[in-house]
Enzyme design. Structure first.
Site, PDB file in Angstrom:
ATOM      1  N   ASN A   1     -26.784  27.408  29.118  1.00 30.17           N
ATOM      2  CA  ASN A   1     -26.007  27.718  28.006  1.00 30.17           C
ATOM      3  C   ASN A   1     -26.038  26.881  26.669  1.00 30.17           C
ATOM      4  O   ASN A   1     -25.415  25.755  26.782  1.00 30.17           O
ATOM      5  CB  ASN A   1     -24.284  27.911  28.431  1.00 30.17           C
ATOM      6  CG  ASN A   1     -23.536  28.582  27.391  1.00 30.17           C
ATOM      7  OD1 ASN A   1     -23.991  28.487  26.067  1.00 30.17           O
ATOM      8  ND2 ASN A   1     -22.426  29.308  27.541  1.00 30.17           N
TER       9      ASN A   1
ATOM     10  N   LYS B   1     -23.042  25.417  24.728  1.00 30.61           N
ATOM     11  CA  LYS B   1     -22.294  24.498  25.049  1.00 30.61           C
ATOM     12  C   LYS B   1     -22.899  23.100  24.868  1.00 30.61           C
ATOM     13  O   LYS B   1     -22.087  22.143  24.297  1.00 30.61           O
ATOM     14  CB  LYS B   1     -22.384  24.438  26.768  1.00 30.61           C
ATOM     15  CG  LYS B   1     -21.556  25.661  27.353  1.00 30.61           C
ATOM     16  CD  LYS B   1     -21.555  25.295  29.034  1.00 30.61           C
ATOM     17  CE  LYS B   1     -20.541  26.409  29.834  1.00 30.61           C
ATOM     18  NZ  LYS B   1     -20.697  26.143  31.118  1.00 30.61           N
TER      19      LYS B   1
ATOM     20  N   ASP C   1     -17.933  23.427  33.583  1.00 30.56           N
ATOM     21  CA  ASP C   1     -17.695  24.521  34.202  1.00 30.56           C
ATOM     22  C   ASP C   1     -16.413  25.225  33.548  1.00 30.56           C
ATOM     23  O   ASP C   1     -15.325  24.517  33.390  1.00 30.56           O
ATOM     24  CB  ASP C   1     -17.240  24.618  35.554  1.00 30.56           C
ATOM     25  CG  ASP C   1     -17.412  26.066  36.272  1.00 30.56           C
ATOM     26  OD1 ASP C   1     -18.455  26.786  35.940  1.00 30.56           O
ATOM     27  OD2 ASP C   1     -16.583  26.357  37.004  1.00 30.56           O
ATOM     28  N   SER C   2     -16.545  26.585  32.992  1.00 28.30           N
ATOM     29  CA  SER C   2     -15.294  26.886  31.954  1.00 28.30           C
ATOM     30  C   SER C   2     -15.063  28.234  32.110  1.00 28.30           C
ATOM     31  O   SER C   2     -15.689  28.862  32.811  1.00 28.30           O
ATOM     32  CB  SER C   2     -15.481  26.476  30.658  1.00 28.30           C
ATOM     33  OG  SER C   2     -16.698  26.973  30.247  1.00 28.30           O
TER      34      SER C   2
ATOM     35  N   PHE D   1     -19.978  31.595  20.950  1.00 26.56           N
ATOM     36  CA  PHE D   1     -20.693  32.126  22.218  1.00 26.56           C
ATOM     37  C   PHE D   1     -19.934  33.025  23.072  1.00 26.56           C
ATOM     38  O   PHE D   1     -18.512  32.376  22.793  1.00 26.56           O
ATOM     39  CB  PHE D   1     -21.860  31.258  22.725  1.00 26.56           C
ATOM     40  CG  PHE D   1     -21.129  30.287  23.494  1.00 26.56           C
ATOM     41  CD1 PHE D   1     -21.014  30.482  24.775  1.00 26.56           C
ATOM     42  CD2 PHE D   1     -20.779  28.925  22.669  1.00 26.56           C
ATOM     43  CE1 PHE D   1     -19.914  29.351  25.644  1.00 26.56           C
ATOM     44  CE2 PHE D   1     -20.096  27.776  23.593  1.00 26.56           C
ATOM     45  CZ  PHE D   1     -19.613  28.184  24.614  1.00 26.56           C
TER      46      PHE D   1
ATOM     47  N   LYS E   1     -13.793  24.497  15.817  1.00 28.10           N
ATOM     48  CA  LYS E   1     -13.778  24.802  17.290  1.00 28.10           C
ATOM     49  C   LYS E   1     -13.560  23.841  18.080  1.00 28.10           C
ATOM     50  O   LYS E   1     -12.567  23.601  18.953  1.00 28.10           O
ATOM     51  CB  LYS E   1     -15.048  25.961  17.714  1.00 28.10           C
ATOM     52  CG  LYS E   1     -14.525  26.261  19.198  1.00 28.10           C
ATOM     53  CD  LYS E   1     -15.769  27.043  19.524  1.00 28.10           C
ATOM     54  CE  LYS E   1     -15.646  27.180  21.253  1.00 28.10           C
ATOM     55  NZ  LYS E   1     -16.860  27.757  21.816  1.00 28.10           N
TER      56      LYS E   1
HETATM   57  P1  ITT Z   1     -23.630  27.254  32.939  1.00 26.58           P
HETATM   58  O1  ITT Z   1     -23.140  27.324  33.975  1.00 26.58           O
HETATM   59  O2  ITT Z   1     -25.295  27.250  33.215  1.00 26.58           O
HETATM   60  O3  ITT Z   1     -23.426  25.895  32.109  1.00 26.58           O
HETATM   61  P2  ITT Z   1     -22.396  29.521  31.708  1.00 26.58           P
HETATM   62  O4  ITT Z   1     -22.401  30.278  30.526  1.00 26.58           O
HETATM   63  O5  ITT Z   1     -22.799  30.339  33.193  1.00 26.58           O
HETATM   64  O6  ITT Z   1     -23.545  28.529  31.836  1.00 26.58           O
HETATM   65  P3  ITT Z   1     -19.685  28.966  33.342  1.00 26.58           P
HETATM   66  O7  ITT Z   1     -20.347  29.111  34.504  1.00 26.58           O
HETATM   67  O8  ITT Z   1     -19.079  27.743  32.881  1.00 26.58           O
HETATM   68  O9  ITT Z   1     -21.208  28.810  32.209  1.00 26.58           O
HETATM   69  O10 ITT Z   1     -19.376  30.291  32.539  1.00 26.58           O
HETATM   70  C1  ITT Z   1     -18.382  30.113  31.564  1.00 26.58           C
HETATM   71  C2  ITT Z   1     -18.084  31.310  31.150  1.00 26.58           C
HETATM   72  O11 ITT Z   1     -17.055  31.399  30.031  1.00 26.58           O
HETATM   73  C3  ITT Z   1     -19.353  32.051  30.338  1.00 26.58           C
HETATM   74  O12 ITT Z   1     -19.549  33.493  30.240  1.00 26.58           O
HETATM   75  C4  ITT Z   1     -19.175  31.531  28.674  1.00 26.58           C
HETATM   76  O13 ITT Z   1     -19.932  32.239  27.957  1.00 26.58           O
HETATM   77  C5  ITT Z   1     -17.490  31.662  28.762  1.00 26.58           C
HETATM   78  N1  ITT Z   1     -17.187  30.481  27.901  1.00 26.58           N
HETATM   79  C6  ITT Z   1     -17.263  29.429  28.407  1.00 26.58           C
HETATM   80  N2  ITT Z   1     -16.824  28.491  27.195  1.00 26.58           N
HETATM   81  C7  ITT Z   1     -16.528  29.099  26.273  1.00 26.58           C
HETATM   82  C8  ITT Z   1     -16.475  29.042  24.708  1.00 26.58           C
HETATM   83  O14 ITT Z   1     -16.477  27.877  24.425  1.00 26.58           O
HETATM   84  N3  ITT Z   1     -16.426  30.167  24.169  1.00 26.58           N
HETATM   85  C9  ITT Z   1     -16.683  31.258  24.724  1.00 26.58           C
HETATM   86  N4  ITT Z   1     -17.037  31.709  25.814  1.00 26.58           N
HETATM   87  C10 ITT Z   1     -16.960  30.618  26.756  1.00 26.58           C
END
Ligand code: ITT
Ligand code: NA
Length: 180
Positions: free
Chosen positions: A9, A12, A64-65, A138, A159
């Protein structure tokens, strides 16, 4: 110092670069996310695995979020990425639209691994789910409102100043500074 941010991503990475006083490079690698309700456990395991995958000579971080909607019992939570890819954020808004209480929170765990130690740092921000507004950021940013603005209406610095990821990165930065 330099850090490898292991993530698929780019959003991030943009935020971490803006925030950290470090050279942050993206290592675009999809580490195995264990099935767990605990973001910290997912992130810590991911960081350990990613450190090896990245060659084992530079410290790595993973993040991880997820978005937790109170009125939906915390959905989509740890499954946020899957839900964004399948339902999409417009349909998450539709699910939340009829709730009496649209309170939500973003949570983030940043895990650091350098071969010696694995440390996790957490951050959380309260907000509420609204109809999509804004073009920045995003993921779920357009439907997450904090203090009257959606995250997609804020620039990266604004943000970061309040976000789950900004708070987790702040703890990481403090910890790194203490270690030097
Ligand atoms: P990686 O695991 O490869 O880092 P990912 O986007 O799949 O990338 P996660 O597994 O942590 O990341 O999933 C987090 C989800 O929450 C994902 O759909 C993100 O777009 C969303 N997310 C996380 N942080 C966010 C933010 O600051 N603003 C908006 N959406 C967010
Ligand atoms: Na992911």
């Amino acid at each position: 110092m330099s850090l490898l941010f292991v993530t698929t991503n780019a959003g991030k990475v943009r935020e971490a670069r803006d925030y950290l006083d470090a050279d942050v490079e993206q290592f675009d690698y999809d580490y195995a996310e264990i099935q767990s309700d605990e973001l910290a456990e997912i992130a810590a395991r991911g960081a350990r695995e990613s450190f090896e995958a990245a060659g084992g000579d530079e410290p790595v971080i993973v993040d991880d979020s997820g978005l937790f909607v109170g009125g939906l019992e915390g959905f989509p939570g740890p499954y946020s990425s899957y839900v964004e890819d399948t339902l999409g954020i417009e349909r998450v808004w539709k699910l939340a639209e009829d709730l009496d209480d649209r309170a939500a929170a973003f949570r983030s765990v940043v895990a650091y691994a350098d071969g010696e130690t694995v440390e996790t740092f957490t951050g959380e921000v309260p907000g509420r789910i609204v109809a999509p507004r804004g073009t920045g950021g995003f993921g779920f940013d357009p439907i997450f409102e904090h203090d009257g603005e959606t995250f997609a209406e804020m620039d990266t610095a604004a943000k970061n100043a309040v976000s789950h990821r900004g708070r987790a990165l702040a703890s990481l930065a403090d910890w790194l500074a203490e270690r030097e």
